[in-house]
Enzyme design. Structure first.
Site, PDB file in Angstrom:
ATOM      1  N   PRO A  11       0.789  -1.223   0.000  1.00  0.00           N
ATOM      2  CA  PRO A  11       0.000   0.000   0.000  1.00  0.00           C
ATOM      3  C   PRO A  11       0.832   1.290   0.000  1.00  0.00           C
ATOM      4  O   PRO A  11       1.890   1.350   0.627  1.00  0.00           O
ATOM      5  CB  PRO A  11      -0.824  -0.103   1.294  1.00  0.00           C
ATOM      6  CG  PRO A  11      -0.137  -1.126   2.114  1.00  0.00           C
ATOM      7  CD  PRO A  11       0.517  -2.070   1.162  1.00  0.00           C
ATOM      8  N   ASN A  12       0.312   2.246  -0.729  1.00  0.00           N
ATOM      9  CA  ASN A  12       0.852   3.613  -0.840  1.00  0.00           C
ATOM     10  C   ASN A  12       2.077   3.716  -1.741  1.00  0.00           C
ATOM     11  O   ASN A  12       2.515   4.819  -2.043  1.00  0.00           O
ATOM     12  CB  ASN A  12       1.169   4.205   0.555  1.00  0.00           C
ATOM     13  CG  ASN A  12      -0.060   4.247   1.435  1.00  0.00           C
ATOM     14  OD1 ASN A  12      -1.074   4.824   1.039  1.00  0.00           O
ATOM     15  ND2 ASN A  12      -0.020   3.618   2.593  1.00  0.00           N
ATOM     16  N   ARG A  19       5.042  10.816  -2.514  1.00  0.00           N
ATOM     17  CA  ARG A  19       4.768  10.639  -1.094  1.00  0.00           C
ATOM     18  C   ARG A  19       6.069  10.756  -0.287  1.00  0.00           C
ATOM     19  O   ARG A  19       7.038  10.043  -0.540  1.00  0.00           O
ATOM     20  CB  ARG A  19       4.181   9.239  -0.932  1.00  0.00           C
ATOM     21  CG  ARG A  19       4.190   8.661   0.439  1.00  0.00           C
ATOM     22  CD  ARG A  19       4.175   7.137   0.341  1.00  0.00           C
ATOM     23  NE  ARG A  19       3.982   6.551   1.622  1.00  0.00           N
ATOM     24  CZ  ARG A  19       4.385   5.330   1.949  1.00  0.00           C
ATOM     25  NH1 ARG A  19       4.974   4.565   1.053  1.00  0.00           N
ATOM     26  NH2 ARG A  19       4.185   4.866   3.137  1.00  0.00           N
ATOM     27  N   TYR A  24      11.350   8.632   0.879  1.00  0.00           N
ATOM     28  CA  TYR A  24      11.306   7.597  -0.156  1.00  0.00           C
ATOM     29  C   TYR A  24      11.926   8.027  -1.486  1.00  0.00           C
ATOM     30  O   TYR A  24      12.017   7.215  -2.405  1.00  0.00           O
ATOM     31  CB  TYR A  24       9.849   7.146  -0.371  1.00  0.00           C
ATOM     32  CG  TYR A  24       9.237   6.546   0.887  1.00  0.00           C
ATOM     33  CD1 TYR A  24       9.712   5.343   1.397  1.00  0.00           C
ATOM     34  CD2 TYR A  24       8.204   7.191   1.573  1.00  0.00           C
ATOM     35  CE1 TYR A  24       9.174   4.783   2.550  1.00  0.00           C
ATOM     36  CE2 TYR A  24       7.654   6.646   2.725  1.00  0.00           C
ATOM     37  CZ  TYR A  24       8.141   5.446   3.204  1.00  0.00           C
ATOM     38  OH  TYR A  24       7.620   4.898   4.356  1.00  0.00           O
ATOM     39  N   ASN A  75       8.154  -5.670  -1.413  1.00  0.00           N
ATOM     40  CA  ASN A  75       8.115  -4.576  -0.450  1.00  0.00           C
ATOM     41  C   ASN A  75       6.667  -4.503   0.030  1.00  0.00           C
ATOM     42  O   ASN A  75       5.829  -3.890  -0.634  1.00  0.00           O
ATOM     43  CB  ASN A  75       8.542  -3.259  -1.098  1.00  0.00           C
ATOM     44  CG  ASN A  75       8.539  -2.125  -0.071  1.00  0.00           C
ATOM     45  OD1 ASN A  75       8.037  -2.281   1.042  1.00  0.00           O
ATOM     46  ND2 ASN A  75       9.081  -0.976  -0.460  1.00  0.00           N
ATOM     47  N   ALA A  78       3.412  -1.063   4.597  1.00  0.00           N
ATOM     48  CA  ALA A  78       2.925  -1.131   5.988  1.00  0.00           C
ATOM     49  C   ALA A  78       2.486  -2.536   6.386  1.00  0.00           C
ATOM     50  O   ALA A  78       2.528  -2.886   7.583  1.00  0.00           O
ATOM     51  CB  ALA A  78       1.788  -0.138   6.179  1.00  0.00           C
ATOM     52  N   GLU A  99      13.026  -9.498   0.649  1.00  0.00           N
ATOM     53  CA  GLU A  99      12.230  -8.386   1.192  1.00  0.00           C
ATOM     54  C   GLU A  99      12.999  -7.083   0.991  1.00  0.00           C
ATOM     55  O   GLU A  99      14.199  -7.024   1.299  1.00  0.00           O
ATOM     56  CB  GLU A  99      11.991  -8.667   2.688  1.00  0.00           C
ATOM     57  CG  GLU A  99      11.226  -7.594   3.420  1.00  0.00           C
ATOM     58  CD  GLU A  99      11.047  -7.955   4.906  1.00  0.00           C
ATOM     59  OE1 GLU A  99      11.371  -9.103   5.310  1.00  0.00           O
ATOM     60  OE2 GLU A  99      10.610  -7.068   5.654  1.00  0.00           O
ATOM     61  N   HIS A 101      12.949  -2.806   1.610  1.00  0.00           N
ATOM     62  CA  HIS A 101      12.384  -1.552   2.121  1.00  0.00           C
ATOM     63  C   HIS A 101      13.244  -0.409   1.612  1.00  0.00           C
ATOM     64  O   HIS A 101      14.481  -0.453   1.735  1.00  0.00           O
ATOM     65  CB  HIS A 101      12.330  -1.545   3.650  1.00  0.00           C
ATOM     66  CG  HIS A 101      11.469  -2.640   4.166  1.00  0.00           C
ATOM     67  ND1 HIS A 101      10.100  -2.580   4.081  1.00  0.00           N
ATOM     68  CD2 HIS A 101      11.775  -3.850   4.678  1.00  0.00           C
ATOM     69  CE1 HIS A 101       9.601  -3.695   4.552  1.00  0.00           C
ATOM     70  NE2 HIS A 101      10.585  -4.496   4.912  1.00  0.00           N
ATOM     71  N   ARG A 108      13.697   4.140  12.077  1.00  0.00           N
ATOM     72  CA  ARG A 108      12.419   4.857  12.171  1.00  0.00           C
ATOM     73  C   ARG A 108      11.639   4.403  13.422  1.00  0.00           C
ATOM     74  O   ARG A 108      12.213   3.850  14.339  1.00  0.00           O
ATOM     75  CB  ARG A 108      11.643   4.640  10.865  1.00  0.00           C
ATOM     76  CG  ARG A 108      12.424   5.170   9.656  1.00  0.00           C
ATOM     77  CD  ARG A 108      11.675   4.962   8.361  1.00  0.00           C
ATOM     78  NE  ARG A 108      10.444   5.746   8.332  1.00  0.00           N
ATOM     79  CZ  ARG A 108       9.485   5.576   7.411  1.00  0.00           C
ATOM     80  NH1 ARG A 108       9.621   4.657   6.464  1.00  0.00           N
ATOM     81  NH2 ARG A 108       8.404   6.321   7.435  1.00  0.00           N
TER      82      ARG A 108
END
Ligand code: DQA
Length: 145
Positions: A11-12, A19, A24, A75, A78, A99, A101, A108
């Site tokens: 998502p996003n 964003r 990012y 990825n 969330a 995976e 990110h 974070r």
């Protein structure tokens, strides 16, 4: 013909480039799709990039990957930190799983420090920006050789 490598995005990430660019970066998901497709060609592979804001669609795509994909780069965004269902789907996939990110999740908020997907992933890349997708692809080519 060899099966493609799936690059799944949660998502996003459709908003990548717009964003929170301070976190990012400015590259879009289309840029990622293009650079990965070009690198995959050099490595003798083919990539297919998917993005969904819906957990069930990501799970359905992982189910399709069981027959259609050689490996999965994911990825989960969330859902990384919340989704046992995506972990279960990945556990039903036999090929390599990497995976990615974009940001360094460990630098974070603490809720980003735990990943359900890491319980299945054969490798994890975080904090290399969108370059992480290409690094994962290079590793995937090694794992598939
Ligand atoms: C992310 C990190 C996640 O914590 C976040 O929810 C995202 C993107 C990353 O690529 O850095 O949406 O997976």
């Amino acid at each position: 013909m060899a099966k493609p490598i799936y690059i799944l995005n949660g998502p996003n990430l459709n908003l990548l480039g717009k964003r929170q660019p301070e976190i990012y970066g400015h590259d879009t998901l289309d840029d990622v799709a293009r650079s990965c497709a070009a690198l995959a060609q050099d490595l003798g592979h083919v990539t297919e990039l998917f993005q969904s804001n819906h957990e069930g669609e990501i799970i359905d795509t992982i189910h399709r990957a069981r027959d259609l994909a050689a490996g999965i780069i994911i990825n989960p965004a969330a859902y990384t930190h919340t989704s046992v269902a995506i972990l279960d789907a990945l556990n039903a996939f036999d090929g390599p799983v990497l995976e990615v990110h974009i940001s360094n999740v460990h630098k974070r908020e603490s809720f980003r420090h735990h990943s359900y997907v890491s319980l299945r992933a054969d490798g994890v890349i975080a904090g290399f920006g969108v370059q992480g997708y290409e690094l994962a692809l290079r590793r995937m080519a090694v794992l598939l050789a």
